[in-house]
Design a protein around this motif. Sequence first.
Motif: not given
Length: 541
Positions: A292-294, A399-404
């Motif tokens: 997630f690019v935010l 989504l614990p594996q998601a990259k923020i």
Amino acid sequence: MKKTAQTSAKSLLVNGWEALKKQQIKHAISLSQQLNQQYPNHSEGWYYTAQVAMIINNKAAAEQGLKNACKLAPTNISLKMILANFCLSNSDFKKAKTLALELDGLLLKAAEHNQLALLFSKLNLVDQAISHYQHAISLDSENHEHYYSLATVLRFAGDLALAEQHLDKAVTLQPLDIDAHVLKVDLRKQTFENNNIDNLSELLAKDLAIKDRVQVYFALAKSYEDLADYQQSFVYLEQGNKLRRKHINYQVQTDKNIMSDIRQIFSPLWWRNHKGHGLSAIKASSTITPIFVLGMPRTGSTLTDRLLSANDNVFSAGELSDFEQQLTAQVNQYRSPRDHSKKSFISAASQVDFRQLGQDYLSSVTAHFGEAVVGDKTTYFIDKLPFNYLYVGLIKAALPQAKIVHVIRNPMDTCYAVYKTLFQQAYPFSYQQQELAAYFISYQKLMQHWAQLADLDIHQLSYEELVGDPKETGKKLYQFCGLEWHDRYIDVTSQQGMVNTASASQVRQEIHQGSLKKWQHYRQQLAPLKAQLEKAGIVCD
């Protein structure tokens, strides 16, 4: 008997459409039931029923009505197009794509080619979209809309020179095609030798619609900034922003309250009780990792996206609304249908089934992009919707594996870049300096809140560092995401693919530092914005 039956069906339809026009919903429902019971083989009756179902938000009945109408009128192209767009609007991308491909080989009229091209564009099927716009032009070469539509897809696909050629044709055919005039300015930097200022200035003398006048103001502002006439640029920018803001129903306090409520409800205690809840279910169902690019818009998220998607293992999915849509679907199960308050939504969002939310999100994305996401090579995909910063804690719970990846930029450069951009629908806070500052302050408070939650793990990427030292910044980004870095990735101009954001033209350039400190050309004009940010403790210089 057949003539009488058809006349009677026609009469019911006339009454039905009139009932919808007058918002007599119960009467409209009754008429649709009569139509379907008495004339089950009447395609227009089923189409009417679908419209009634959409109004009362009965999606299943709406889809069935459209399917019945299409089955009874198999040669009706418009009905199939409507059904495909309905499926797309409800995130059923597989059905929408199937229907679009069924229409692909049919003998179509120019307007139908145009409509189908737009559908393919929404499905990210660029080649088909371009092909059908070209067919529309071949059948109706004097219609300026076809040339403009083709230019928009070519711009997103990166063929800016060809896009400009088609825009030139569009304005030749229709000198009052405001969208085409404005898009020409966006395609490249304006120069003293080659600019559109005279044409734009002439347009202002005409009786333009408010929307068109606003667009021309913003285009002139960009043109004069490109020519380094900063004073004249800001004059037009102020006129455009004031006119745009005048016709928007918006209260920044509403957004401030939302972000304050998020900080309160999604507290450290909530995080301790929910972190990692989605882990086992997601690991069992998928090996795909979302990135997630935010952050705020106009901070370099598209450049970051291009840098990441240079790796063959990473698919750029664009700005997705899937997480919010899936969250909303769950929230609606937890709160009263009569309670539409923002605070009740936020409160209910803290109680959803986060494992299910994570699975639903991944299912939605993979349904949309299919093999592009779940192919042999792809192990990551990028969701770069800026507004996802509202959901950082929820994303990590689901989504614990998601990259923020939180992209940041100098506060004044960020706010000026937002202020000078005319957005289609989003970001209503961007057209008035005090509101923009108030929103930015609340955004920073929320991101500071997320960053303070233990083990949430947010990678903060500075735009200034990215354009100043792309290799080192890229390495750190790749390391955070668990990807292997190669120096060739900084050549973002070599990448193909659609870019559906306000940066679609700029992102085709090499990484450069030309956008740094642009706000300083307008220190005097932006003084109210700067003072408000500094009063909140935000360092601007």
